[in-house]
Write a protein that holds these residues in place. Structure first.
Motif, PDB file in Angstrom:
ATOM      1  N   ARG A  51      -0.883  -8.368  -3.620  1.00 34.40           N
ATOM      2  CA  ARG A  51      -0.496  -7.240  -2.780  1.00 34.40           C
ATOM      3  C   ARG A  51      -1.416  -7.159  -1.567  1.00 34.40           C
ATOM      4  O   ARG A  51      -2.536  -7.683  -1.587  1.00 34.40           O
ATOM      5  N   THR A  66       4.315   1.986   4.348  1.00 30.47           N
ATOM      6  CA  THR A  66       4.374   2.444   2.964  1.00 30.47           C
ATOM      7  C   THR A  66       5.483   1.737   2.203  1.00 30.47           C
ATOM      8  O   THR A  66       5.279   1.261   1.076  1.00 30.47           O
ATOM      9  N   GLU A  70       4.538  -0.819  -0.904  1.00 29.24           N
ATOM     10  CA  GLU A  70       4.896  -0.345  -2.235  1.00 29.24           C
ATOM     11  C   GLU A  70       6.062  -1.102  -2.854  1.00 29.24           C
ATOM     12  O   GLU A  70       6.206  -1.129  -4.080  1.00 29.24           O
ATOM     13  N   HIS A  71       6.913  -1.709  -2.034  1.00 26.33           N
ATOM     14  CA  HIS A  71       8.101  -2.330  -2.616  1.00 26.33           C
ATOM     15  C   HIS A  71       8.430  -3.713  -2.051  1.00 26.33           C
ATOM     16  O   HIS A  71       8.540  -4.691  -2.794  1.00 26.33           O
TER      17      HIS A  71
END
Length: 208
Positions: A51, A66, A70-71
Motif C-alpha cells: 500500500r 482517499t 483505500e480501494h
C-alpha cells in the motif's frame, strides 16, 4: 532564460519540492503542465504492506487520494508493470493494454473516468526490496496517449526527480533535527550551497 523556459521552471520546482515536501505538488503541477496533462502524482509504495506510504498529487480532487489509497491502489494494473522495472524506466498505457482491455478493467472503467482521467506516463524513482516510488502524469481521454515527446521529457526529468526524491527521503529520515538540511545536502554528489535572501552562503556541502 530559466524564467521563460518551461522545462527549466519545472526542474526548479522539482528541487524546491525535494527541499520542502509540502511544495512537491508544485513540482507535479509544473510537470503536468509541461506534458500537457490533467495532473500528476508521486507515489511511494511499501512492498511488504502492499500500500502507499507516501502520496503527493496535483491537478486531482482531494477525494481521489482517499479513494485510491483505500480501494483502488490494490486494483491498479499499472503497478505490476512498474514492479518489474528499474529506476529510470518509463511506462505508459500501450505497454499494458489495448482499448478493449481498458474497458473491462475496473481501474480504467470505474476509478479513472470518475476523475476525468484515462492515460498515463510514469517513471520509476526507486526500486528496492521494500519500496517502489513512481512519478506518474495523468491524461484525459481527449488528451490521448502519450507520444515520443512526453516519453522523452519524462526521461529528461528523471535525474532531477530522483535527486529531489532522495533528498526528501533523507530529510524525512534524518535523526539530527538541528542539522537536518545540512545532513541531506551533504549526501548529494553535486555541489550545493544554501543561500540567504541576500545571496550570502550559509552552508555548502563538500562537493561545492
Amino acid at each position: 532564460m530559466a524564467d521563460s523556459d518551461p522545462f527549466l521552471q519545472t526542474i526548479d520546482a522539482v528541487y524546491a519540492g525535494g527541499l520542502e515536501s509540502e511544495r512537491m505538488p508544485e513540482a507535479l503541477e509544473a510537470t503536468s503542465s509541461l506534458l500537457g496533462a490533467v495532473g500528476a502524482t508521486l507515489e511511494v509504495i511499501s512492498k511488504p504492506a502492499k500500500r502507499p506510504i507516501g502520496f503527493w498529487a496535483a491537478g486531482l480532487p482531494d477525494v481521489s487520494r482517499t479513494q485510491y489509497i483505500e480501494h483502488f491502489a490494490a486494483l491498479n494494473p499499472r503497478i505490476p508493470l512498474t514492479l518489474r522495472q528499474r529506476a529510470g524506466d518509463v511506462a505508459w498505457d500501450r505497454q499494458l493494454f489495448d482499448e478493449g482491455q481498458m474497458k473491462r478493467d475496473p481501474f480504467y472503467s470505474e476509478f479513472l473516468p470518475h476523475l476525468g482521467l484515462r492515460y498515463f506516463v510514469s517513471i520509476v524513482l526507486e526500486q528496492s526490496v521494500d519500496t517502489l516510488a513512481v512519478v506518474a502524469v495523468q491524461r484525459s481521454r481527449k488528451q490521448g496517449h502519450v507520444e515520443k515527446r512526453e516519453i522523452n521529457l519524462m526521461r529528461r526529468l528523471y535525474p532531477h526527480y530522483q535527486r529531489a526524491y532522495d533528498l526528501t527521503m533523507r530529510l524525512n529520515g534524518a535523526s539530527d533535527r538541528s542539522n537536518l538540511l545540512e545532513n541531506a545536502v551533504e549526501w548529494l554528489t553535486d555541489g550545493v550551497a544554501l543561500l540567504r535572501a541576500d545571496s550570502k552562503i550559509i552552508y555548502a556541502n563538500d562537493a561545492m
